[in-house]
Design a protein around this motif. Sequence first.
Motif, PDB file in Angstrom:
ATOM      1  N   ALA A  54       0.821  -1.227   0.000  1.00  0.00           N
ATOM      2  CA  ALA A  54       0.000   0.000   0.000  1.00  0.00           C
ATOM      3  C   ALA A  54       0.851   1.271   0.000  1.00  0.00           C
ATOM      4  O   ALA A  54       0.312   2.374  -0.128  1.00  0.00           O
ATOM      5  CB  ALA A  54      -0.921   0.003   1.219  1.00  0.00           C
ATOM      6  N   ASP A  55       2.169   1.154   0.193  1.00  0.00           N
ATOM      7  CA  ASP A  55       3.021   2.348   0.184  1.00  0.00           C
ATOM      8  C   ASP A  55       2.979   2.994  -1.201  1.00  0.00           C
ATOM      9  O   ASP A  55       2.838   2.299  -2.236  1.00  0.00           O
ATOM     10  CB  ASP A  55       4.464   1.978   0.541  1.00  0.00           C
ATOM     11  N   LEU A  56       3.130   4.343  -1.199  1.00  0.00           N
ATOM     12  CA  LEU A  56       2.907   5.090  -2.448  1.00  0.00           C
ATOM     13  C   LEU A  56       4.006   6.130  -2.626  1.00  0.00           C
ATOM     14  O   LEU A  56       4.395   6.815  -1.677  1.00  0.00           O
ATOM     15  CB  LEU A  56       1.538   5.808  -2.385  1.00  0.00           C
ATOM     16  N   TRP A  58       4.446   9.396  -5.192  1.00  0.00           N
ATOM     17  CA  TRP A  58       3.759  10.232  -6.211  1.00  0.00           C
ATOM     18  C   TRP A  58       4.694  11.343  -6.647  1.00  0.00           C
ATOM     19  O   TRP A  58       5.260  12.056  -5.819  1.00  0.00           O
ATOM     20  CB  TRP A  58       2.486  10.824  -5.593  1.00  0.00           C
ATOM     21  N   ALA A  80      -4.927  -2.947  -2.518  1.00  0.00           N
ATOM     22  CA  ALA A  80      -3.783  -2.030  -2.417  1.00  0.00           C
ATOM     23  C   ALA A  80      -3.693  -1.149  -3.646  1.00  0.00           C
ATOM     24  O   ALA A  80      -3.437   0.059  -3.560  1.00  0.00           O
ATOM     25  CB  ALA A  80      -2.488  -2.819  -2.221  1.00  0.00           C
ATOM     26  N   ARG A  81      -3.920  -1.783  -4.876  1.00  0.00           N
ATOM     27  CA  ARG A  81      -3.855  -0.972  -6.083  1.00  0.00           C
ATOM     28  C   ARG A  81      -4.980   0.050  -6.100  1.00  0.00           C
ATOM     29  O   ARG A  81      -4.791   1.221  -6.481  1.00  0.00           O
ATOM     30  CB  ARG A  81      -3.945  -1.899  -7.318  1.00  0.00           C
ATOM     31  N   TRP A  83      -6.474   1.401  -3.558  1.00  0.00           N
ATOM     32  CA  TRP A  83      -6.170   2.476  -2.572  1.00  0.00           C
ATOM     33  C   TRP A  83      -5.145   3.455  -3.114  1.00  0.00           C
ATOM     34  O   TRP A  83      -5.262   4.651  -2.986  1.00  0.00           O
ATOM     35  CB  TRP A  83      -5.650   1.838  -1.278  1.00  0.00           C
ATOM     36  N   ARG A  84      -4.078   2.886  -3.802  1.00  0.00           N
ATOM     37  CA  ARG A  84      -3.024   3.763  -4.338  1.00  0.00           C
ATOM     38  C   ARG A  84      -3.576   4.689  -5.416  1.00  0.00           C
ATOM     39  O   ARG A  84      -3.227   5.876  -5.490  1.00  0.00           O
ATOM     40  CB  ARG A  84      -1.872   2.911  -4.903  1.00  0.00           C
ATOM     41  N   GLU A  88      -3.528   8.649  -5.148  1.00  0.00           N
ATOM     42  CA  GLU A  88      -2.815   9.511  -6.096  1.00  0.00           C
ATOM     43  C   GLU A  88      -3.706  10.661  -6.558  1.00  0.00           C
ATOM     44  O   GLU A  88      -3.251  11.801  -6.707  1.00  0.00           O
ATOM     45  CB  GLU A  88      -2.359   8.676  -7.301  1.00  0.00           C
TER      46      GLU A  88
END
Length: 932
Positions: A54-56, A58, A80-81, A83-84, A88
Motif C-alpha cells: 500500500a506504500d505510495l 507520487w 492495495a492498487r 487504494w493507491r 494519487e
Amino acid sequence: MLGGLLAPGSGLAVCWRDPRLGSGAAASEGVGEAVRARAAGALAGAATATALPADLLWEDGQTRVCVAVEPARALGDQPARAWRALAERVIGALVQSELSRLQVRSLQKSERLQQALYEIADLSGSSRDMHGMLARIHAVVATLMSAENFYIVLYDDLRETVRFLYFADRIDPWTAQPDRDLLLDEMPNSITVALLRHGHPMMGPSERIRAALGVPRDPAHGPDSADWLGVPMRRDSRVCGAIVVQNYDRPGSYTEEDRALLEYVAQHILTALDRNHARAELERRVEERTRELQHANAVLQAEVVERQRAERLQRALYRISEMSVTAGSLQRFYQDVHEVVGGLLYAENFYIAMLAADGERIEFPYSVDERDPVRRPRLMTNGLTEFVLTSGQPLLADRETIARLESCGDVRSHGTRAHCWLGVPLARDGSVIGAIAVQSYSPGILFEERDQELLTFVAHHIGGALSRKRAQESLKAAHAELEFRVEARTQELKDANRELRAQIGERMRAEQRLIHQARHDQLTGLPNREHLLERLDAAIARMHEPGTVPFAVLFLDLDRFKLVNDSVGHAAGDELLVEVGRRVRRTLSASDAVARLGGDEFAILLEDVDAPAAAAAVAARVLEALSKPVWVAGRELFPSASIGIAVWQPRYRHGEELLRDADAAMYRAKARGRDRSALFDEAMRAEATRLLDLEADLRRAIINNAFEPYFQPIVRLADGAVVGHEALLRWNHDLRGPLLPAEFIGVGEDSGLIEQVDWLMYAHVVRWLGTRADGYVSINVSPRHFHSDDFAERLLRLLDDAGADPRRLRIELTEVALLDDAPRVLRMLNILRGRGVLALLDDFGTGFSALSYLHRFPIQSLKIDQSFVAGLDGETRAESLALVRAILALAGTLGIDTIGEGVETEQQRHTLLQLGCQYGQGFLYGHPRPAD
C-alpha cells in the motif's frame, strides 16, 4: 484525508518536497517511528525491504510525495492498487490546491506592493508636509512587512553628515530632529553609519551585523534588535541615505524577499523625497518672486503718490502766481488762497491773520470756521496766533500740546479749543507780517509734520503774492498821478521779489538740512529715535488696513561696549558704532530701517514679517555679521550684541510700546548669556507687569513701614547654648502675608529701594537689641550700602540714638561686597570695628573664597554656606567633607570663627563639631521667629 481512505485503526506517514511549497512531513496519531522512517527514506530515494504494497510514491515534475501505510489488517494486491489509485488522485488534487493558494497569495502580495508604490508616488506630489508624508510612507511599508520600528536617514558623503528625516521606534525613546545635521564622527559606533559606508543591504540580528561590520556595542545608539534589515538608497551610484526596519521580539522576521522588496521601495521613497524637495523649492522661489513684485509695486505706488503730490503743489504755486497779478479785490484773493490751501490739505477751518501797521494789533481779514464764524481784531496777547507771529516759526499742536503750553503760561486759547492746530508765518522782506492757520475740531483729523512743511512752503509763496497784491492795490489808488513812480516802484518790487525768492530757496535748503539733522544721528548718519518712532507709528496705522503684512522691531545692544570705551577710548568706540551701523544696514532689505537710539543701542524695523521665525532669522544674520572681527585703533575687536524681538500685535498703539517690549526681550537675551536673540512673549509681558506691581507694592510698604525682623538663634555646637541671633527680613504684605526676601529682593536691588528697606529693618533690630541684655544680633548688609560714604557713621548714630551697645551688633556681608570697592569697604569696616561692630562673611565658599581678602579685611567669622552643610549627610558627603574641612582649616589658620548655616540634622551637627566648627544655626535649633 488520506487516513480516511483506509480501514479504521490504520495509520500512515507522509513526506513531501516541492521547490514552491517547500519540504515537510506528517503522520497519523500513534504511528511508529519505523513507518515515519520508511516514508522519509522513500522521499530520499532509498529502497527499503520493509515496504508494503500500500506504500505510495507520487511524482509530478519537481514535486515528490511519499506515503508509508500501517494497515489495521493486511491488504491484498487488488485493494492495495485501488487504494493507491485513489490516493494519487487525492494527492494530486491537494498539491494543485496548495499551488493555487500559493499563487493567489503571490498575486495578492504583488497587488499590495503595486498599491503601495502607487500611494508612495501620490504622496510625493501631495501637499502634505514632510513629516506627514514620511509618516504615511511608514504606514505603507508596514503593510508589506514588519515595520513597527522604522526610520529613514539621509547621508551626505561630502560633508560626512547624516540627517534622520523620520524615526519611529517602540522602545528607543530617542527623538529625531529632521533639520539637524549630525557629524559621523559623533556616531562612531552606529550600525546605521556602518551600513551607509558599507553601501550594501544588511540583514540579521544587530549583534551579528555589528560583528560583520566591525562595530562595537554602544548603548547610546539604542537597544539591540532580534532582527534588523537596512538597505541603502542610491542616487547615481552614490549612497545618499538608508531605510531601516527592525524587530525587537522575533528573530528571522525578515527574508531575502523582504530585503529585495525594501530595496525596491527605497528607490521609490527616494524619488518621492526628491519630488517633495523640488516642489518645496519651487514654492519658495514663487513666494520670493511674489514678494519682490509686491515690493516693486509698493515702491511704484509711492512714486505715483509723490508725483501726484508734486503736481498738485506745482499747480497750487502757479495758481498763487496768477492770483497775485490778476485783477480782483483783496477779499477775492483771500478766498482763492483758501481754495488753494484746501486742495493741498484739510482746511475747513481756515483764517488769515495780519499784523496792524503799528504792530500792536492783529486783524483777521479772512476767516472761515464751523465753530467761530466771526474773528474780531484784538490786541497782541499770548494766543496761538500771536505765538507764531512773535516766534516767526510754524507751530503744530494737538490738544495735549495746547494744554501743556497753557499750563506753562505760554499761550491762551481764544474761541473754541481745537483738537489739532497748525499755523505758519507770512513773511515779507524777512519780517513777519501775518499768519495762516488751519484747525480741526475732530479727533479723527490730525495734521502731521508733512502738512506743516507743505503749508510753510506754500506760505512763503502766499506771502510774496500777498505783498504783490497789496502793492497792486496801492498802485491802483495812486495810478493817475504817480504812474512814473509806480513803474519805478514796481521794478523795485520785482527786484525785491527775486531777492525774496532767493532767500526763500536758501531758507528751504537750510530747513531741509535742519530737518535732516533733527531726524538723523550725527555720528552714524542713521535715523534717530524720533525718526524711527514716526515710522513705527505709521506702520502701526497701516496695520488697520486689510491685507497688511505684520512687522517686527529688533532692539540691539552691544555687549561689553563700555569696555571698549574704557580701554581704547571714546573715539575708537565711536568708530566701532559707525561700523556696527554699516554692518546692520547691509544685512537688511531696502524696505527695512535701522536707527541708532543712543549710546550702543540700535533698533531695526522689519517690514513684512509673516512669522516670528522670519524676524529671528534676520536677528541671526545680524549677529553673524557683527561677529566678524573689526580693526579699531590698531586693535582687533570681536563685537557681539544681544537682540530683543517684538512682533506687532493688535494691542500695540504706539511705537514706544514696541520699543519697550523689544528692550525687555533684549535684557532677557543678555541674561541668557549675550550674543543671542530673544522673542518677547506674553510670559515676559506678564513678568514685567508683575515686577512693576511688586515695585509699587514695595514703595507703599516702605511708606507704611511694613517690614519686621525675624530672629533665628546662633548656638554653640558643643553644648547648644544660644550665643546670638541673625535678623532675617520679612515683608508683611497686605494681600499675600509675610514674604521671604527671595520674593522681592531682586526688585529692591534693581530699583534701589533695598537701602530704604534695610534701614527700616535696622531700626527695628536696634530697638529690639536695646531691650535684651544677652547675645549679639547680626544684620545682612547689601553691597549697595558701601557705595554711600556715611554708611558706617549712620549705622553707629542709629545705635547711639537707641542706646544700644555697638559690641552686640554684627554685620553680615558677601564676598562680592568686599571686592566691589575694596578701599572704601575696608575703611568702613575699620570704623565699625573701632566701635565694636564686627563683620561676618556670609555664604562663604560660593564665591571667590580667596585667602587674600580674608587676610586684608577685619573678618571675625565665616558662615559656611548651607549647601555644603546639607551635603554632609547626602550623596555628596565626600566632596562636602573635603570643602568644609578646607574652610575650617583656612579659618583656623587666620584665627577666624566659623558658623555652619542650615544645620537641620543631628548628624550634620555632629560632623561639624568633629571637624572643628564652633557655632551653627538652622532648623535643628529653631526656625526664624518674630521679635514677640
